[in-house]
Design a protein around this motif. Structure first.
Motif, mmCIF file in Angstrom:
data_model
loop_
_atom_site.group_PDB
_atom_site.id
_atom_site.type_symbol
_atom_site.label_atom_id
_atom_site.label_comp_id
_atom_site.label_asym_id
_atom_site.label_seq_id
_atom_site.Cartn_x
_atom_site.Cartn_y
_atom_site.Cartn_z
ATOM 1 N N GLY A 133 0.813 -1.205 0.000
ATOM 2 C CA GLY A 133 0.000 0.000 0.000
ATOM 3 C C GLY A 133 0.847 1.256 0.000
ATOM 4 N N VAL A 134 0.322 2.299 -0.611
ATOM 5 C CA VAL A 134 0.999 3.597 -0.676
ATOM 6 C C VAL A 134 -0.047 4.683 -0.485
ATOM 7 C CG1 VAL A 134 2.340 5.191 -2.105
ATOM 8 C CG2 VAL A 134 2.752 2.728 -2.292
ATOM 9 N N ASN A 135 0.259 5.670 0.368
ATOM 10 C CA ASN A 135 -0.554 6.880 0.418
ATOM 11 C C ASN A 135 0.368 8.088 0.470
ATOM 12 O OD1 ASN A 135 0.306 7.131 3.082
ATOM 13 N ND2 ASN A 135 -1.658 6.571 3.981
ATOM 14 N N GLU A 136 -0.161 9.246 0.776
ATOM 15 C CA GLU A 136 0.653 10.465 0.715
ATOM 16 C C GLU A 136 1.683 10.543 1.829
ATOM 17 O OE1 GLU A 136 -3.279 11.513 2.763
ATOM 18 O OE2 GLU A 136 -2.553 10.263 1.104
ATOM 19 N N HIS A 137 1.581 9.667 2.829
ATOM 20 C CA HIS A 137 2.486 9.754 3.977
ATOM 21 C C HIS A 137 3.420 8.554 4.129
ATOM 22 C CE1 HIS A 137 0.199 13.207 5.257
ATOM 23 N NE2 HIS A 137 -0.913 12.489 5.327
ATOM 24 N N ALA A 138 2.989 7.366 3.709
ATOM 25 C CA ALA A 138 3.740 6.163 4.064
ATOM 26 C C ALA A 138 3.604 5.072 3.007
ATOM 27 C CB ALA A 138 3.267 5.636 5.418
ATOM 28 N N VAL A 139 4.445 4.050 3.172
ATOM 29 C CA VAL A 139 4.409 2.829 2.361
ATOM 30 C C VAL A 139 4.265 1.656 3.319
ATOM 31 C CG1 VAL A 139 5.563 1.472 0.585
ATOM 32 C CG2 VAL A 139 6.057 3.920 0.802
ATOM 33 N N THR A 140 3.442 0.673 2.949
ATOM 34 C CA THR A 140 3.233 -0.509 3.777
ATOM 35 C C THR A 140 3.470 -1.764 2.949
ATOM 36 O OG1 THR A 140 1.663 0.517 5.295
ATOM 37 C CG2 THR A 140 1.494 -1.850 5.029
ATOM 38 N N LEU A 141 4.172 -2.735 3.540
ATOM 39 C CA LEU A 141 4.345 -4.045 2.929
ATOM 40 C C LEU A 141 4.081 -5.108 3.978
ATOM 41 C CD1 LEU A 141 6.651 -2.120 1.397
ATOM 42 C CD2 LEU A 141 7.151 -4.285 0.288
ATOM 43 N N ARG A 142 3.376 -6.166 3.579
ATOM 44 C CA ARG A 142 3.151 -7.325 4.439
ATOM 45 C C ARG A 142 3.633 -8.554 3.694
ATOM 46 N NH1 ARG A 142 -2.563 -5.347 5.949
ATOM 47 N NH2 ARG A 142 -3.285 -7.116 4.697
ATOM 48 N N TYR A 143 4.490 -9.346 4.331
ATOM 49 C CA TYR A 143 5.146 -10.451 3.641
ATOM 50 C C TYR A 143 5.699 -11.438 4.663
ATOM 51 C CZ TYR A 143 9.384 -7.951 4.977
ATOM 52 O OH TYR A 143 10.370 -7.315 5.702
ATOM 53 N N SER A 144 6.265 -12.541 4.186
ATOM 54 C CA SER A 144 6.945 -13.498 5.059
ATOM 55 C C SER A 144 8.410 -13.567 4.671
ATOM 56 C CB SER A 144 6.309 -14.890 4.955
ATOM 57 O OG SER A 144 6.557 -15.452 3.673
ATOM 58 N N GLU B 149 4.768 3.810 -9.184
ATOM 59 C CA GLU B 149 4.920 5.121 -9.811
ATOM 60 C C GLU B 149 4.331 6.213 -8.936
ATOM 61 O OE1 GLU B 149 2.985 4.537 -13.536
ATOM 62 O OE2 GLU B 149 4.743 3.599 -14.491
ATOM 63 N N GLN B 150 3.277 5.894 -8.212
ATOM 64 C CA GLN B 150 2.696 6.864 -7.287
ATOM 65 C C GLN B 150 3.669 7.171 -6.148
ATOM 66 O OE1 GLN B 150 -1.206 5.762 -5.824
ATOM 67 N NE2 GLN B 150 -0.925 6.963 -3.956
ATOM 68 N N LEU B 151 4.427 6.158 -5.740
ATOM 69 C CA LEU B 151 5.412 6.360 -4.677
ATOM 70 C C LEU B 151 6.568 7.235 -5.148
ATOM 71 C CD1 LEU B 151 6.728 5.693 -1.946
ATOM 72 C CD2 LEU B 151 7.591 3.580 -2.968
ATOM 73 N N ILE B 152 7.030 7.009 -6.369
ATOM 74 C CA ILE B 152 8.174 7.764 -6.889
ATOM 75 C C ILE B 152 7.748 9.161 -7.335
ATOM 76 C CG2 ILE B 152 9.978 7.778 -8.638
ATOM 77 C CD1 ILE B 152 10.266 5.657 -6.446
ATOM 78 N N ASN B 153 6.515 9.267 -7.868
ATOM 79 C CA ASN B 153 6.030 10.559 -8.360
ATOM 80 C C ASN B 153 4.757 10.952 -7.627
ATOM 81 O OD1 ASN B 153 8.001 10.673 -10.582
ATOM 82 N ND2 ASN B 153 6.815 8.968 -11.435
ATOM 83 N N PRO B 154 4.883 11.499 -6.418
ATOM 84 C CA PRO B 154 3.693 11.841 -5.636
ATOM 85 C C PRO B 154 2.848 12.904 -6.325
ATOM 86 C CG PRO B 154 5.672 12.808 -4.665
ATOM 87 C CD PRO B 154 6.138 11.924 -5.771
#
Length: 225
Positions: free
Chosen positions: A148-159, A220-225
Motif C-alpha cells: 500500500g501507498v498513500n501520501e504519507h507512508a508505504v506498507t508491505l506485508r510479507y513473510s 509510480e505513485q510512490l516515486i512521483n507523488p
C-alpha cells in the motif's frame, strides 16, 4: 518510554544500556509474528532509526509482545505521529500456488530419507515437520500479504523465513522500489515488489505474486507523488 521528541530504550540483563533515539529519525516500524505468536494473536514491534544499528543490521525492539488492543494503545503512546497506511493491493487468487509450492516440494523431499530407513527415519520426521511448519507460514503469508501507498507512508506485508512481517515506512525514507518479474510471473501477469529503506544495511522487503499493472501504478505513485 517516550520523552518529548525522543524514544528512550533501556535493556540488558547484566550490562544495562540506555539508548535515546530522535523520533523524527525513525525510518521503519516493523511488526513481526511467528507461527506460535499468530496462534496467540501476539506481535512484536521493532524500529529502525538512522544512525542506530546500521553496522550490525539490528533493530531496537520497542514492544516485545502484545495483542492488537494493547499494541494500538502502546503505539499511540510511543509513536503517535508515525505515518502508516493500509495495504490496498493483494496477491491474486491463483498466487496461492506460488506461495505453497516451495514448502510442499521441501516436505515431499523428506520421503527420500524415509525411503532409506534406519537412522534416517528421525531425519525424515524432523524434515517433514519443518516443511509443514514452513507451509503454514507461507499460507498465512498469502492471506496477509499486501502492498500500500498513500501520501504519507508505504506498507508491505510479507513473510521471510519462518516469520510474518508488516512494515510501515515514511515516504521520504523509501530509498528504492523495484518491480521484479520472473519468467513464470510474466506469464501469469504478476510480479514481486522489493523495497529498500534508508538506515537499513542490505535489508530488503519483498512481497510476492502481486498483480503487475496495479503494482506498477502504486510504485509510480510512490516515486512521483
Amino acid at each position: 518510554e517516550r520523552i518529548g521528541g525522543q524514544m528512550h530504550l533501556l535493556f540488558g540483563l547484566l550490562t544495562h544500556r540506555d539508548i535515546y533515539i530522535d523520533c523524527n529519525r525513525i525510518t521503519t516500524m516493523q511488526l513481526r509474528q511467528t507461527l506460535f505468536m499468530r496462534l496467540f494473536d501476539l506481535y512484536t514491534v521493532a524500529i529502525t532509526a538512522a544512525g542506530y544499528g546500521r553496522e550490525k543490521g539490528s533493530r531496537p525492539l520497542i514492544i516485545p509482545a502484545a495483542r492488537p488492543r494493547e499494541l494500538c494503545s502502546a503505539l499511540d503512546a510511543l509513536l503517535p505521529d508515525y505515518p502508516t497506511c493500509p495495504a490496498t493491493l493483494y496477491p491474486s487468487k491463483r498466487a496461492v500456488i506460488s506461495y505453497a509450492l516451495p514448502p510442499l516440494l521441501f516436505t515431499l523431499a523428506s520421503l527420500a530419507p524415509l525411503y532409506i530407513g534406519g537412522v534416517f527415519n528421525m531425519l525424515a520426521a524432523i524434515w517433514f515437520i519443518g516443511g509443514i511448519w514452513w507451509l503454514f507460514i507461507r499460507l498465512s503469508a498469502y492471506v496477509r500479504a499486501g502492498f500500500g501507498v498513500n501520501e504519507h507512508a508505504v506498507t508491505l506485508r510479507y513473510s521471510r523465513g519462518l516469520a510474518l512481517y508488516e512494515i510501515h515506512v515514511p515516504r521520504e525514507a523509501a530509498d528504492c522500489v523495484r518491480i521484479i518479474r520472473y519468467p513464470w510471473q510474466r506469464l501469469s501477469g504478476t510480479c514481486s515488489i522489493e523495497l529498500r529503506c534508508f538506515g537499513e544495511k542490505r535489508r530488503k522487503h519483498r512481497v510476492r505474486a502481486l498483480p503487475y499493472s496495479e503494482a506498477r501504478r502504486l510504485s509510480e505513485q510512490l516515486i512521483n507523488p
